[in-house]
Design a protein around this motif. Structure first.
Motif, PDB file in Angstrom:
ATOM      1  N   GLU A  35       0.827  -1.198   0.000  1.00  0.00           N
ATOM      2  CA  GLU A  35       0.000   0.000   0.000  1.00  0.00           C
ATOM      3  C   GLU A  35       0.867   1.256   0.000  1.00  0.00           C
ATOM      4  O   GLU A  35       1.853   1.345   0.742  1.00  0.00           O
ATOM      5  CB  GLU A  35      -0.929   0.024   1.202  1.00  0.00           C
ATOM      6  N   ALA A  36       0.489   2.211  -0.850  1.00  0.00           N
ATOM      7  CA  ALA A  36       1.242   3.465  -0.932  1.00  0.00           C
ATOM      8  C   ALA A  36       1.267   4.178   0.416  1.00  0.00           C
ATOM      9  O   ALA A  36       2.256   4.832   0.776  1.00  0.00           O
ATOM     10  CB  ALA A  36       0.628   4.364  -1.998  1.00  0.00           C
ATOM     11  N   SER A  37       0.207   4.041   1.198  1.00  0.00           N
ATOM     12  CA  SER A  37       0.150   4.704   2.509  1.00  0.00           C
ATOM     13  C   SER A  37       1.236   4.172   3.450  1.00  0.00           C
ATOM     14  O   SER A  37       1.822   4.921   4.227  1.00  0.00           O
ATOM     15  CB  SER A  37      -1.230   4.517   3.131  1.00  0.00           C
ATOM     16  N   HIS A  38       1.491   2.854   3.355  1.00  0.00           N
ATOM     17  CA  HIS A  38       2.530   2.258   4.196  1.00  0.00           C
ATOM     18  C   HIS A  38       3.909   2.770   3.772  1.00  0.00           C
ATOM     19  O   HIS A  38       4.758   3.083   4.618  1.00  0.00           O
ATOM     20  CB  HIS A  38       2.470   0.739   4.107  1.00  0.00           C
TER      21      HIS A  38
ATOM     22  N   LYS B 101       4.479   5.635   2.384  1.00  0.00           N
ATOM     23  CA  LYS B 101       4.563   7.034   2.808  1.00  0.00           C
ATOM     24  C   LYS B 101       4.899   7.128   4.291  1.00  0.00           C
ATOM     25  O   LYS B 101       5.660   8.012   4.713  1.00  0.00           O
ATOM     26  CB  LYS B 101       3.243   7.753   2.518  1.00  0.00           C
ATOM     27  N   ASP B 102       4.343   6.220   5.098  1.00  0.00           N
ATOM     28  CA  ASP B 102       4.672   6.206   6.519  1.00  0.00           C
ATOM     29  C   ASP B 102       6.163   5.950   6.750  1.00  0.00           C
ATOM     30  O   ASP B 102       6.743   6.425   7.730  1.00  0.00           O
ATOM     31  CB  ASP B 102       3.856   5.128   7.250  1.00  0.00           C
TER      32      ASP B 102
ATOM     33  N   ASP C 101       7.618   8.122  -0.539  1.00  0.00           N
ATOM     34  CA  ASP C 101       6.394   8.512  -1.250  1.00  0.00           C
ATOM     35  C   ASP C 101       6.479   8.062  -2.702  1.00  0.00           C
ATOM     36  O   ASP C 101       7.296   8.568  -3.470  1.00  0.00           O
ATOM     37  CB  ASP C 101       6.226  10.034  -1.192  1.00  0.00           C
TER      38      ASP C 101
ATOM     39  N   ARG D  85       1.834   8.153  -5.811  1.00  0.00           N
ATOM     40  CA  ARG D  85       0.462   7.753  -6.167  1.00  0.00           C
ATOM     41  C   ARG D  85      -0.165   7.028  -4.981  1.00  0.00           C
ATOM     42  O   ARG D  85       0.529   6.661  -4.031  1.00  0.00           O
ATOM     43  CB  ARG D  85       0.455   6.865  -7.410  1.00  0.00           C
ATOM     44  N   ASP D  86      -1.477   6.822  -5.055  1.00  0.00           N
ATOM     45  CA  ASP D  86      -2.210   6.160  -3.982  1.00  0.00           C
ATOM     46  C   ASP D  86      -2.567   4.732  -4.387  1.00  0.00           C
ATOM     47  O   ASP D  86      -2.439   4.329  -5.545  1.00  0.00           O
ATOM     48  CB  ASP D  86      -3.484   6.945  -3.653  1.00  0.00           C
ATOM     49  N   GLY D  87      -3.041   3.965  -3.398  1.00  0.00           N
ATOM     50  CA  GLY D  87      -3.466   2.600  -3.676  1.00  0.00           C
ATOM     51  C   GLY D  87      -2.320   1.614  -3.590  1.00  0.00           C
ATOM     52  O   GLY D  87      -1.255   1.898  -3.029  1.00  0.00           O
TER      53      GLY D  87
END
Length: 602
Positions: A502-505, A507-508, A512, A515-517
């Protein structure tokens, strides 16, 4: 069929049938193998006779024939039908476990202390591990009960067998038993009541070019170490004396591996042999020394840079292997993105000015500089380098080694080489104000100057020059651009697999992806070729910062690295981490490697 496999493991027709079922050979390929086998077998046997003694030769089998033909897989899969894949398929048919032998994971004493060499060579059997009273031995075919019983009686251990490639077993028998024999003989020669004082006196009596015949065991041991390091793709060899033992470690793809633990008695003799090869003073044990060895490695000249330094339990030796194939590369192979390579090409095509390459020790700065010099050196240009020490000699350059003992330093030699009509000057490192001032003077008088600085990123290089005492107006007048770099391990191509994250992981974690997803990344699952690490080789990640008009205006006496960084980013510079993220998204490296190489930097 099962009985045939046990009694005739290398029957040509049976082997071809097994390989057809495994998808390694097609029926037409198997037919070709059977038709050509006698001719190929004769040729391979003749090659053996030319290069091996009667005692060393082992029978040529159908596996050797097939592996020598370099056939593509019959099922259309990736890669050739090589020895490893053949033995892996045969092991499955024999219902026995297969293992690719990794020399780095074998213990010298385990390999050499359970069976004698002549027995190991005769039956092609290699002890590989002992665990809870069970001795595991590797062989290229199922061993008969008599051989297993002999090993059981000699070792007094329960014996289990695995299958491994024949060439690996032969090579490891020669290397491990040869090295063990040399070390054991040297231990007997230098042990037994000979104190350090007598040993030192003995070493002093040897000539500078060769050791007497009684030192042949040490000569062989050092030769084994060097050949072993080459075979394992090591960049450095560390010989580290401890209280009771001597550790030998190899740096492979940036990671150190302990490969041998030697008796302390042979340490001085091994160090003396290395000093002799590198023309160092064998009697001097209290001061650091530097030297070099040139070796012919398969028709290629490889240089080894030798450094000795006194530590708590004796002299530590580090041998850095300077492989010309690594140091002199095409710029396309260094790992630049298209944009960064275009910017860097603009730097080095300037007629004059200063180009700086920055990064910590071991980040690949020398490779970048040497590859750059080879790229821009032509018969019409006079390329002069000042290095401490000269890492690799190249005929297209005029290379000068720093010698502080006779006052040949970076700063003093720079004053003189301007009279040598240079076009391009490479300075190994800007480490003081005088060197920096002379580099600036060279750039002001129409020369292109390349050098290194030990800073963490590109913007910090400007602050470092100011800290050295270079006036801002001289930096503004001469600096062309700055390149910061790191090395990351490359994903092994043979066990590479995709996975999603996951892109969010990401980013954490500070990575980065833009993109998302779900994001598709790659990793190495670990295979025989990469020693189960998932990595094979390294590539560079770069931060290329042109010295633009906007950054020039920020280069003042009270310049701030963060302001310079923000300006460079606004003008399109990709940071080290961003460069690493690009390589991660391209499937060249992993997110773990990007985090490791760029920890603390954005």
């Amino acid at each position: 069929m099962r009985n045939d496999l046990n009694t005739r493991p290398f029957d040509p027709k049976l082997v071809c049938q097994i390989l057809i079922r495994a998808g390694l050979l097609s029926k037409s390929q198997a037919k070709e193998v059977l038709e050509k086998q006698e001719r190929i077998r004769t040729r391979l046997a003749e090659q053996q006779r030319r290069h091996e003694t009667d005692d060393e030769r082992v029978p040529v089998t159908i596996v050797d024939v097939i592996a020598s033909m370099n056939l593509m897989r019959g099922d259309g899969g990736k890669g050739l039908v090589d020895e490893d894949s053949i033995f892996q398929a045969l092991a499955a048919a024999w219902k026995m476990p297969y293992r690719k032998l990794d020399p780095l994971k074998l213990n010298l004493n385990t390999v050499t202390s359970h069976v004698p060499k002549h027995f190991a060579k005769k039956h092609l059997v290699l002890p590989v591990s002992v665990d809870e009273g069970v001795l595991t031995v590797a062989a290229p075919m199922p061993l008969n009960f008599e051989v297993l019983d002999d090993i059981t009686r000699v070792s007094n251990l329960k014996v289990e067998q695995i299958i491994s490639a024949k060439s690996d077993i032969i090579k490891l028998i020669d290397e491990f038993f040869g090295f063990k024999r040399s070390i054991a003989a040297a231990e007997n020669l230098f042990g037994g009541g000979v104190d350090l004082g007598n040993l030192e006196q003995y070493v002093k009596l040897t000539s500078g070019d060769e050791l007497p015949a009684t030192d042949q065991h040490i000569v062989n041991a050092v030769n084994h170490l060097l050949v072993y390091a080459f075979d394992q793709r090591a960049s450095d060899v560390h010989i580290e004396p401890k209280r009771e033992q001597v550790f030998v470690r190899l740096r492979i793809d940036g990671i150190l591996h302990t490969v041998y633990k030697l008796p302390k008695k042979v340490h001085n003799a091994i160090v003396s042999r290395i000093k002799t090869l590198s023309r160092l003073n064998m009697a001097e044990k209290r001061r650091p020394q530097d030297g070099r060895i040139k070796i012919d490695r398969g028709g290629r000249e490889v240089e080894i840079r030798v450094s000795t330094v006194p530590v708590a339990f004796g002299e530590k030796v580090v041998m850095r292997i300077m492989d010309p194939d690594v140091l002199f590369q095409d710029l396309d192979g260094l790992g630049f993105t298209a944009d960064d390579q275009e910017r860097y090409q603009q730097f080095i095509q300037m007629p004059h000015g200063i180009v700086l390459v920055t990064g910590p020790t071991g980040s690949g700065k020398s490779t970048t500089l040497y590859s750059t010099l080879r790229h821009i050196a032509t018969p019409e240009k006079n390329v002069v380098t000042v290095e401490d020490p000269i890492e690799m000699i190249h005929e297209d350059f005029n290379q000068i080694g720093v010698q502080p003992a006779v006052d040949v330093t970076f700063s003093t030699i720079l004053r003189n080489i301007l009279r040598q009509d240079p076009d391009i000057i490479m300075i190994g490192e800007m480490r003081d104000l005088e060197t920096a001032q002379n580099a600036v003077q060279a750039a002001l008088t129409g020369h292109l100057v390349l050098s290194t600085l030990h800073t963490n990123d590109a913007p910090s290089a400007i602050i470092r020059l100011l800290d050295l005492g270079v006036p801002p107006y001289l930096i503004q007048a001469t600096l062309v651009g700055i390149l910061a770099q790191r090395l990351v391990r490359r994903i092994c191509l043979y066990c590479k697999e995709p996975f999603t994250m996951e892109a969010s992981h990401l980013k954490d974690l500070g990575l980065d992806p833009g993109r998302d997803g779900a994001v598709t990344l790659h990793r190495g699952t670990g295979c025989n070729r990469c020693r189960q690490t998932g990595y094979y080789g390294r590539l560079g990640i770069y931060e290329v910062m042109p010295f633009t008009e906007g950054i020039r205006r920020l280069t003042t006496a009270d310049a701030d690295a963060e302001r310079i960084r923000h300006r460079a980013l606004a003008e399109g510079m990709a940071t080290l981490r961003q460069s690493g993220i690009r390589r991660m998204l391209e499937g060249k490296t992993t997110y773990q490697e990007v985090l490791r190489a760029t920890w603390g930097y954005l």
